[in-house]
Design an enzyme around this catalytic site. Structure first.
Site, PDB file in Angstrom:
ATOM      1  N   LYS A  41      41.627  53.376 216.616  1.00 52.94           N
ATOM      2  CA  LYS A  41      42.679  54.323 216.928  1.00 52.94           C
ATOM      3  C   LYS A  41      43.898  53.990 215.976  1.00 52.94           C
ATOM      4  O   LYS A  41      43.562  52.875 215.412  1.00 52.94           O
ATOM      5  CB  LYS A  41      43.236  54.071 218.251  1.00 52.94           C
ATOM      6  N   TYR A 269      73.657  45.200 202.268  1.00 56.84           N
ATOM      7  CA  TYR A 269      74.517  45.707 203.353  1.00 56.84           C
ATOM      8  C   TYR A 269      75.136  44.623 204.106  1.00 56.84           C
ATOM      9  O   TYR A 269      74.244  43.745 204.332  1.00 56.84           O
ATOM     10  CB  TYR A 269      73.624  46.564 203.958  1.00 56.84           C
TER      11      TYR A 269
HETATM   12  C1  LIG Z   1      43.070  49.370 222.027  1.00 61.17           C
HETATM   13  C2  LIG Z   1      41.838  49.245 223.035  1.00 61.17           C
HETATM   14  C3  LIG Z   1      41.166  48.140 222.921  1.00 61.17           C
HETATM   15  C4  LIG Z   1      41.041  47.069 221.859  1.00 61.17           C
HETATM   16  O1  LIG Z   1      41.899  46.236 222.258  1.00 61.17           O
HETATM   17  P1  LIG Z   1      41.974  44.783 221.080  1.00 61.17           P
HETATM   18  O2  LIG Z   1      43.029  44.014 221.870  1.00 61.17           O
HETATM   19  O3  LIG Z   1      42.682  45.397 219.920  1.00 61.17           O
HETATM   20  O4  LIG Z   1      40.901  44.325 220.815  1.00 61.17           O
HETATM   21  C5  LIG Z   1      40.120  47.999 223.878  1.00 61.17           C
HETATM   22  N1  LIG Z   1      39.929  49.113 224.917  1.00 61.17           N
HETATM   23  C6  LIG Z   1      40.953  50.010 225.031  1.00 61.17           C
HETATM   24  C7  LIG Z   1      40.947  51.011 226.067  1.00 61.17           C
HETATM   25  C8  LIG Z   1      41.784  49.957 224.192  1.00 61.17           C
HETATM   26  O5  LIG Z   1      42.907  51.156 224.442  1.00 61.17           O
END
Ligand SMILES: *Cc1c(COP(=O)(O)O)cnc(C)c1O
Length: 384
Positions: A41, A269
């Site tokens: 993602k 700034y």
């Molecule tokens: C993002 C996510 C993960 C991964 O988590 P990490 O801490 O990055 O390993 C696993 N399961 C779900 C449902 C997520 O949304």
């Protein structure tokens, strides 16, 4: 773009061999027979989903790679469009308006309520084919999922709605504190999940549902039974408690100006910095518009130049930041400064930057803007 052009201003380096090594570490920790469902993602946490998927699909044994996880239908569509034929799970509740699109691209929806199950079933009915779903069970995260302690009730309803239309392929939960010092809450979440699953009606097809609970921290630190693990941050080089991955990401920028600043020269700034003596300043071609947290200017932020640590001085602007090069002999325009990563013996970790910025490695990585070209350091293996 040619590699030299990618490195002309500022860029993100992604070490695909390190990524693959981290995936192997997770596989080993999860144990034999457990599938890997890498979370890609948010453009694979900012690293570039297409290349990350290619690299992982080319290196993880096919029977180990259970699919990929995304958070939005559009991300699943992009993954399909690049040719990934396997399972794509869309985590996070999906807006109703996107269900038809999810079916068009053969995505597997993760569902958290009866209305959504009913809607997904009617999309399936309209197409005359079974559509796959996983159900989330809320064991304490609170943002989504069916209640763990009412599984006998909703389980029967889901089963009835799914009949003949949905393939109820899996059940999962999500840990809220698996990276914390106390694993007690995580063990309680696991027990709640196990209790909920045991109250569900058996799968009608006679197959066993896929069970999955572990993010990176759960996979590395708890090793709960399950069919799949869902690592994200550790693959991309983020530390998980005391588990150290191979570093994957470096952020580098060119020094575009190196010049003397007479005592009394003011900087940036709000003029938060004034040269106290004759100093040598270097202007870096990177700013908060690239994802370099602006607060680093006042929170001890640093860069590495010629293997030496130099302070970021003054406020970080949108497009540039300035470092004090006085103690680095011979630093010149065209040289490379490292904002995250190694230079010689010195290293700035993504955790150091996150801590200074008052956030977590995840937000630093996903905040690296598209203006920074991603440069992949080892050719990814064919596949995917
Ligand atoms: C993002 C996510 C993960 C991964 O988590 P990490 O801490 O990055 O390993 C696993 N399961 C779900 C449902 C997520 O949304």
């Amino acid at each position: 773009m040619q590699s030299a052009e990618l490195r002309s201003r500022a860029w993100v380096e992604v070490d695909l061999d390190a990524l693959r090594a981290n995936a192997e570490t997770v596989c080993r920790a999860a144990g034999p027979g457990v599938g890997l469902l890498p979370m890609v993602k948010a453009d694979a946490y900012g690293l570039g989903m297409a290349e990350i998927v290619r690299a992982l699909a080319g290196s993880i044994a096919a029977e180990r790679l259970a699919g990929f996880g995304v958070a939005a239908v559009a991300e699943g569509e992009a993954l399909r469009a690049q040719g990934w034929p396997g399972r794509i799970l869309v985590f996070s509740p999906t807006p109703p308006a996107e269900f038809e699109r999810a079916a068009d691209t053969d995505l597997t929806l993760c569902l958290s309520d009866l209305a959504s199950v009913s809607r997904w079933a009617s999309v399936a009915g309209g197409r005359g084919r079974m559509l796959p779903m996983h159900t989330e069970i809320d064991t304490g995260m609170g943002r989504a999922g069916f209640a763990w302690n009412r599984a006998a009730g909703w389980g029967g309803e889901v089963d009835r709605l799914a009949e003949g239309r949905l393939r109820w392929e899996g059940c999962y939960t999500h840990f809220h504190s698996a990276d914390g010092p106390d694993l007690g809450p995580t063990h309680r979440q696991w027990e709640r999940f196990r209790d909920a699953v045991s109250a569900l009606p058996p799968d009608r097809g006679g197959s066993r549902r896929l069970l999955h609970v572990s993010n990176s921290a759960g996979a590395l630190r708890c090793r709960f039974p399950g069919d799949l693990v869902r690592p994200g941050i550790f693959l991309y080089g983020g530390r998980v408690a005391s588990e150290h991955p191979c570093p994957v990401v470096s952020v580098r920028a060119r020094i575009t100006l190196a010049r003397e600043a007479a005592a009394g020269t003011s900087l940036g700034y709000g003029v938060t910095y004034v040269a106290q003596r004759p100093e040598q300043w270097g202007t870096l071609a990177i700013g908060y518009g690239d994802g370099l947290p602006r607060i680093l200017g006042s929170a001890g932020g640093a860069a590495l130049v010629h293997g030496r640590r130099v302070p970021i001085i003054g406020r970080i602007s949108m497009d540039v930041a300035v470092v004090d090069l006085t103690d680095v002999a011979g630093a010149a325009a065209g040289d490379v400064a490292t904002l995250i990563g190694r230079d010689g013996e010195e290293e700035i970790t993504v955790e150091e930057v996150a801590e200074r910025a008052g956030t977590i490695s995840y937000e630093i990585l996903t905040g690296l803007s598209p203006r920074l070209p991603r440069v992949y350091l080892s050719p990814s293996a064919p596949g995917g």
